[in-house]
Scaffold this active site. Structure first.
Site, PDB file in Angstrom:
ATOM      1  N   LYS A   1      50.709 -84.233  26.528  1.00 38.03           N
ATOM      2  CA  LYS A   1      50.174 -85.545  26.112  1.00 38.03           C
ATOM      3  C   LYS A   1      50.981 -86.209  25.269  1.00 38.03           C
ATOM      4  O   LYS A   1      50.956 -87.456  25.635  1.00 38.03           O
ATOM      5  CB  LYS A   1      48.830 -85.058  25.328  1.00 38.03           C
ATOM      6  CG  LYS A   1      47.797 -84.410  26.186  1.00 38.03           C
ATOM      7  CD  LYS A   1      47.406 -85.191  27.472  1.00 38.03           C
ATOM      8  CE  LYS A   1      45.952 -84.615  28.163  1.00 38.03           C
ATOM      9  NZ  LYS A   1      45.679 -85.418  29.338  1.00 38.03           N
TER      10      LYS A   1
ATOM     11  N   TYR B   1      49.339 -78.173  25.515  1.00 38.37           N
ATOM     12  CA  TYR B   1      48.828 -79.283  25.602  1.00 38.37           C
ATOM     13  C   TYR B   1      49.371 -80.655  24.795  1.00 38.37           C
ATOM     14  O   TYR B   1      49.544 -81.503  25.539  1.00 38.37           O
ATOM     15  CB  TYR B   1      47.338 -79.066  25.524  1.00 38.37           C
ATOM     16  CG  TYR B   1      46.361 -80.055  25.581  1.00 38.37           C
ATOM     17  CD1 TYR B   1      45.718 -80.180  27.013  1.00 38.37           C
ATOM     18  CD2 TYR B   1      45.865 -80.819  24.654  1.00 38.37           C
ATOM     19  CE1 TYR B   1      44.897 -81.186  27.071  1.00 38.37           C
ATOM     20  CE2 TYR B   1      44.913 -81.684  24.776  1.00 38.37           C
ATOM     21  CZ  TYR B   1      44.217 -81.998  26.333  1.00 38.37           C
ATOM     22  OH  TYR B   1      43.554 -82.875  26.406  1.00 38.37           O
TER      23      TYR B   1
END
Ligand code: NDP
Length: 247
Positions: free
Chosen positions: A159, A155
């Site tokens: 990002k 994740y």
């Protein structure tokens, strides 16, 4: 006149949480919306809420990881509204695990939706935006893309990738008067964070100078600003909406 009167905005992942709050906020500011989710039924539900605000809404099912589906989304938008003023890349998922246990699928799925999905939407919309010589792109990243987080290597990498993508595209499209920025929420109350144990939430809240989790509406307010003409001289930036978590 409202700040976004009759602008045409696309919000991906608008069925719930931050995406839903963004869609409703942009509609409240006068925009007409294209709202997506992985299921048409869930997209229709938020479209009904937007229509109740007196704005037009086109609900579409779209998996942002699939380029053909994203192309259909952009085609559907231009066929219905003839233009795109605002693109908000919000759709995102988590598949958390410690690196030592993270499998290929957990890595690939999160990168495919969060990073490639954002690329797909920008890539498909750019021709229209370039022709218009105007447009705003707002990408939803996360503070953990800046600071990292144990258990979220996939994740956080996705990002952090969105931040690099934002800055590169901002440079490429500046000459066409297209502004590209990112919003990095901290710890926001949505389905994504609801799954966390109470103890983890309390510990996280203690790390926030403002002492509480944020609301989807507080993220939406920042997106609405970046999507407006008030932000015409802002591009390539990452704005944290995180109660001071990262400073
Ligand atoms: P939610 O889990 O509440 O909602 C996620 C949304 O994304 C849903 O609308 C979902 O649609 C959609 N979605 C999921 N997968 C896909 C896909 N493959 N293609 C298209 N749409 C998809 O998440 P949040 O509202 O919490 O998060 C929204 C964004 O904000 C994400 O990018 C997230 O990473 C980011 N963020 C969230 C934070 C938080 O604390 N909540 C903090 C920092 C960043 P469906 O209903 O069909 O599943």
């Amino acid at each position: 006149m409202s700040r976004l009167q009759d602008k045409v905005a696309i919000v991906t992942g608008a069925s719930r949480g931050i995406g839903r709050a963004i869609a409703l906020r942009l509609a409240g500011d006068g925009a007409n919306l294209v709202v997506t989710a992985t299921s048409l039924e869930r997209a229709e539900s938020v479209a009904t809420e937007i229509e109740a605000l007196g704005r037009k809404a086109l609900p579409l099912a779209c998996d942002v990881a699939e380029f053909e589906q994203v192309e259909s989304l952009i085609k559907g938008t231009t066929e219905t509204f003839s233009r795109i003023d605002i693109l908000v890349n919000n759709a995102g998922i988590t598949k958390d695990n410690l690196l030592i246990r993270m499998n290929q699928e957990q890595w690939d799925d999160v990168i495919a939706v969060n990073l490639k999905g954002t690329f797909n939407c920008i890539r498909a919309a750019t021709k229209t935006l370039m022709k218009q010589r105007a447009g705003k792109i707002v990408n939803i990243t996360s503070v953990v893309g800046i600071m990292g987080n144990a258990g979220q290597a996939n994740y956080c990498a996705s990002k952090a990738g969105v931040i690099g993508l934002t800055k590169s595209v901002a440079r490429e499209l500046a000459a066409r008067n297209i502004q590209v920025n990112a919003v990095a929420p901290g710890f926001i109350t949505t389905d994504m964070t609801a799954a966390l144990p109470e103890e983890v939430k309390e510990n996280l809240s203690e790390a926030i100078p403002l002492g509480r989790m944020g609301s989807p509406e507080e993220v939406a307010a920042c997106v609405a600003y970046l999507a407006s003409e008030d932000a015409d001289y802002i591009t390539g930036q990452v704005i944290n909406v995180d109660g001071g978590m990262v400073m």
